[in-house]
Design a protein around this motif. Structure first.
Motif, PDB file in Angstrom:
ATOM      1  N   HIS A 354       3.041  27.096 -87.672  1.00  0.00           N
ATOM      2  CA  HIS A 354       4.292  27.543 -87.060  1.00  0.00           C
ATOM      3  C   HIS A 354       4.647  26.732 -85.810  1.00  0.00           C
ATOM      4  CE1 HIS A 354       7.660  30.121 -86.594  1.00  0.00           C
ATOM      5  NE2 HIS A 354       7.206  30.809 -85.566  1.00  0.00           N
ATOM      6  N   VAL A 355       3.663  26.349 -85.025  1.00  0.00           N
ATOM      7  CA  VAL A 355       3.974  25.621 -83.783  1.00  0.00           C
ATOM      8  C   VAL A 355       4.683  24.288 -84.095  1.00  0.00           C
ATOM      9  CG1 VAL A 355       2.973  24.491 -81.747  1.00  0.00           C
ATOM     10  CG2 VAL A 355       2.240  26.795 -82.370  1.00  0.00           C
ATOM     11  N   PRO A 356       4.153  23.465 -84.990  1.00  0.00           N
ATOM     12  CA  PRO A 356       4.895  22.234 -85.317  1.00  0.00           C
ATOM     13  C   PRO A 356       6.270  22.526 -85.946  1.00  0.00           C
ATOM     14  CG  PRO A 356       2.636  22.091 -86.124  1.00  0.00           C
ATOM     15  CD  PRO A 356       2.844  23.493 -85.667  1.00  0.00           C
ATOM     16  N   GLU A 357       6.358  23.590 -86.710  1.00  0.00           N
ATOM     17  CA  GLU A 357       7.646  24.006 -87.296  1.00  0.00           C
ATOM     18  C   GLU A 357       8.671  24.272 -86.190  1.00  0.00           C
ATOM     19  OE1 GLU A 357       6.408  26.573 -91.086  1.00  0.00           O
ATOM     20  OE2 GLU A 357       7.444  27.761 -89.536  1.00  0.00           O
ATOM     21  N   LEU A 358       8.235  25.063 -85.197  1.00  0.00           N
ATOM     22  CA  LEU A 358       9.114  25.366 -84.068  1.00  0.00           C
ATOM     23  C   LEU A 358       9.482  24.087 -83.317  1.00  0.00           C
ATOM     24  CD1 LEU A 358       7.430  28.593 -82.631  1.00  0.00           C
ATOM     25  CD2 LEU A 358       9.706  28.455 -83.652  1.00  0.00           C
ATOM     26  N   ALA A 359       8.504  23.200 -83.197  1.00  0.00           N
ATOM     27  CA  ALA A 359       8.759  21.934 -82.492  1.00  0.00           C
ATOM     28  C   ALA A 359       9.910  21.188 -83.159  1.00  0.00           C
ATOM     29  CB  ALA A 359       7.500  21.080 -82.468  1.00  0.00           C
ATOM     30  N   ARG A 360       9.941  21.213 -84.489  1.00  0.00           N
ATOM     31  CA  ARG A 360      11.042  20.562 -85.213  1.00  0.00           C
ATOM     32  C   ARG A 360      12.346  21.329 -85.050  1.00  0.00           C
ATOM     33  NH1 ARG A 360       6.842  19.748 -89.021  1.00  0.00           N
ATOM     34  NH2 ARG A 360       7.443  21.652 -90.104  1.00  0.00           N
ATOM     35  N   GLU A 361      12.266  22.655 -85.223  1.00  0.00           N
ATOM     36  CA  GLU A 361      13.488  23.477 -85.118  1.00  0.00           C
ATOM     37  C   GLU A 361      14.190  23.317 -83.777  1.00  0.00           C
ATOM     38  OE1 GLU A 361      13.247  27.722 -85.872  1.00  0.00           O
ATOM     39  OE2 GLU A 361      11.883  27.304 -87.549  1.00  0.00           O
ATOM     40  N   TYR A 362      13.368  23.244 -82.711  1.00  0.00           N
ATOM     41  CA  TYR A 362      13.947  23.145 -81.368  1.00  0.00           C
ATOM     42  C   TYR A 362      14.052  21.685 -80.909  1.00  0.00           C
ATOM     43  CZ  TYR A 362      13.659  28.237 -80.750  1.00  0.00           C
ATOM     44  OH  TYR A 362      13.834  29.594 -80.865  1.00  0.00           O
ATOM     45  N   SER A 363      13.799  20.763 -81.829  1.00  0.00           N
ATOM     46  CA  SER A 363      13.874  19.316 -81.542  1.00  0.00           C
ATOM     47  C   SER A 363      13.130  18.948 -80.257  1.00  0.00           C
ATOM     48  CB  SER A 363      15.333  18.864 -81.410  1.00  0.00           C
ATOM     49  OG  SER A 363      16.119  19.404 -82.433  1.00  0.00           O
ATOM     50  N   VAL A 364      11.898  19.381 -80.143  1.00  0.00           N
ATOM     51  CA  VAL A 364      11.207  19.133 -78.878  1.00  0.00           C
ATOM     52  C   VAL A 364      10.614  17.720 -78.859  1.00  0.00           C
ATOM     53  CG1 VAL A 364      10.607  21.595 -78.810  1.00  0.00           C
ATOM     54  CG2 VAL A 364       8.840  19.913 -79.353  1.00  0.00           C
ATOM     55  N   ASP A 365      10.524  17.188 -77.646  1.00  0.00           N
ATOM     56  CA  ASP A 365       9.921  15.867 -77.456  1.00  0.00           C
ATOM     57  C   ASP A 365       8.432  15.977 -77.162  1.00  0.00           C
ATOM     58  OD1 ASP A 365      12.346  14.254 -77.637  1.00  0.00           O
ATOM     59  OD2 ASP A 365      12.951  15.323 -75.813  1.00  0.00           O
ATOM     60  N   ALA A 366       8.022  17.118 -76.638  1.00  0.00           N
ATOM     61  CA  ALA A 366       6.603  17.286 -76.311  1.00  0.00           C
ATOM     62  C   ALA A 366       6.286  18.770 -76.169  1.00  0.00           C
ATOM     63  CB  ALA A 366       6.260  16.563 -75.016  1.00  0.00           C
TER      64      ALA A 366
END
Lengths: 426, 426
Positions: A354-366
């Motif tokens: 889920h954490v990497p999924e959220l990282a993509r959903e929120y377009s995070v850089d880090a």
């Protein structure tokens, strides 16, 4: 907050120390939250929520108790507030985020347990928590070793109920959890003398689902290229959700969300267009604890997602509103809470994906993994999370810290190094 | 142990580092155990048990594996060895008590988790644990946050089974535990390809009950005014119980117990008549970890009781041997293990009353609560235990420490201060 002095005195608080506490919290809030420029107008409600957390909200609960209501103090988002509310109780999360209170807990508890537990205990022990004297029942859970064993001690001193959360997510665990929720219902009904009916439960489920939907809506705005709200402000909103009356909270958030929609239309954002987008993942950052978000955002980045109990874990998953009997509805409640992907489970694979999924959903850089010191479950799980993020080339650091302000410089250095890495790679 | 060099090389161990480890353990064993005067003759078997733990015992298991047996590595006394043995497996406890291996774990795991977990992992990571390469299945449990989350990581790398121990002791917890034991049976049967039958289970239950009875018998001698065995030696006996073949262990202990009976008749004791009687209560002191007992006894006191997983928690409560079906017998096994009063339970009132009870039974003058650093459950439970002991005027201290030898001086000072207090009050 001077006008509540008499109330605090009547509650048996150490009024002088309490005044110091409020001033210290107020100073931090001023420096870390109010100092931001271009805040949404609607944040005034949530500033007030923080400001009144030891004042108006306490008075409100005292008045409700005079009319027969009971207050339940909780320490974890696994406690199903729906059931407490349906039985006419007022649940309030009592987790402490203040550093001043830590030493008061260390006088009688081990030093090497997490700052959240120590801060919470220290507030009560130092007579600066106005909720301690008006709490009719404490509800603990078995989510971590430190809390679980702390309840053993507290439950000998004050009325206390312990909710057992299982450690795996198999069918037999769900059965145990369902039964624990049933027992919680009985404990609350006994406390209030009010039976949980299907009608009341439907109402409380609808109310808290509304709160979840509104929080999800606010977080949708954070996914946009130029978020209309800072991560620090969004955190304040989520923190106050744990304290403020839910219906009022929803009305206020509805107003804020409208304003945020308008800001999006007008292209208003507190961030520079190229601000690196950061996710904070891991331990909760409860009221009083704004340092990390402040450090990240005052370093020029934007916190766009909180993967924590004061973030996604709090508002994800709605309770199924179908079903007409109390038992069906209670099952729905049990199932919703069992979906939370706290690191207390073994294994906890949902969170690793889920954490990497959220990282993509929120377009995070880090990603900044935030681990409260001595929190073994998030600390060890951080290893797998780091691996999952690395596999997707998402830069990440793990910060393990307590509430001590003496770490501020070191934290800032680590955050700046991460941001430099992100900026260079863009 | 030189003759096993080829075996260790074949196992892929780091032979040079392993040699250093053995020499370091050997030196500690010499200084802390062998240096005692007037030891029972029968201790030679247990000295050999320690000496051969990386040699003969490993060779024996390799030979058994060549004939089709499977080895199971365990990390906790909640794992029901009866079931593993009945399915033809060889369970061996792999908990590490050596300090040298801790830094090898700290390279990839958090520093602030308990030394037992770090030592265990470090032995495997540094290629100095000969059991790691011959282990067919690891069996972890959910007894503490650090172990529970460590299994999440290990289970992605090696065959691993996780046994969920519930956190309360209600009927529904017992049901969950029973089902977990059933699942463990299936996992072991699948591993070995051997079905657990009532007959085989009756045998393994009888074997491990025999081990418990013999350990209880040895500990009965420690209740006497002039115990015929030192606490350090008794600890070595209990530590080797976790490694040595159970039948051979029982034969050896039978011989030792006869000798101890004889020493009692003749009034032979390693202690001065007025030596203060100490109970060590709390965390396990596994093989490699003799420092605390050595410090207490070389300060002129007698350790007469170990309230720990390498003590009473290991041998108390027999498995009910009645019942004729596998299911009945497995229920008996589940029930026995569920009686263990580990601090992982909330509440754990049995232990709060049991420690002072043991203090009376073993006529102790003082209790040393031994807490491994960062072990939240024993650390926090120590507060209630201290209260229970104080209520009965039993002097007690709580020592929180890791395996580091640099604390030796400080520990000795605290122990001497306790002994002075006890001696003055006599």
């Amino acid at each position: 907050m001077g006008s509540y002095a008499e109330m605090w005195r009547n509650l048996g608080l150490d009024v002088e120390l309490h005044e110091e506490v409020l001033q210290s919290i107020g100073a931090n809030y001023g420096k870390q939250v109010l100092s931001q420029s271009g805040r949404p107008e609607g944040m005034r409600h949530f500033d007030e929520g923080v400001h009144e957390s030891h004042g108006g909200r306490v008075q409100e609960i005292i008045e409700a108790r005079e009319k027969g209501a009971k207050m339940i103090g909780t320490f974890c988002i696994y406690v199903p507030d729906e059931i407490a509310i349906a039985a006419g109780a007022i649940p309030v999360a009592l987790c402490g985020g203040t550093n001043f209170s830590v030493p008061y807990a260390e006088k009688s508890f081990p030093r090497d347990i997490c700052p959240l537990v120590k801060s919470t205990l220290g507030l009560a022990f130092s007579k600066t928590c106005p909720y301690a004297p008006i709490k009719d029942l404490g509800v603990g859970e078995s989510t971590c070793d430190a809390k679980k064993k702390t309840w053993d001690i507290l439950s000998k001193k004050v009325p206390f109920h312990i909710l057992e959360l299982p450690q795996k997510k198999n069918g037999r665990d769900m059965n145990l959890w369902r039964e624990e929720i049933g027992e919680f219902r009985s404990a609350v009904e006994e406390l209030t003398g009010v039976a949980v009916t299907a009608e009341k439960l439907k109402e409380s489920i609808a109310l808290l689902n509304r709160r979840r939907r509104l929080l999800a809506e606010m977080n949708e705005f954070r996914k946009l290229p130029n978020p209309p709200i800072s991560g620090t402000d969004a955190l304040v909103v989520m923190q106050t959700a744990l304290n403020v009356d839910p219906a009022r909270f929803c009305d206020n958030l509805e107003e804020l969300n409208e304003e945020l929609r308008d800001r999006v239309d007008k292209g208003i954002s507190p961030f520079d267009e190229n601000a690196p987008r950061i996710m904070v993942a891991g331990c909760p950052t409860v009221m009083g604890n704004w340092m990390l978000h402040h450090l990240i955002e005052s370093s020029g980045a934007a916190v766009v997602c909180d993967e924590s109990c004061t973030g996604t874990r709090f508002f994800e998953h709605l309770v199924d509103e179908s079903g007409d009997t109390v038992d069906e509805l209670i099952d729905n409640v049990a199932e919703r809470y069992f979906k939370i992907d706290c690191s207390c489970f073994t294994p906890n694979d949902e969170r690793i994906t889920h954490v990497p999924e959220l990282a993509r959903e929120y377009s995070v850089d880090a990603v900044v993994q935030y681990v409260l010191q001595y929190c073994h479950t998030y600390n060890i799980e951080a290893i797998r999370i780091a691996g999952a993020l690395q596999a997707e080339d998402i830069p990440a650091i793990t910060i393990e810290t307590d509430y001590g302000e003496e770490h501020e410089g070191q934290l800032r250095t680590r955050i700046e190094a991460l941001l430099e890495r992100v900026t260079l790679s863009v």
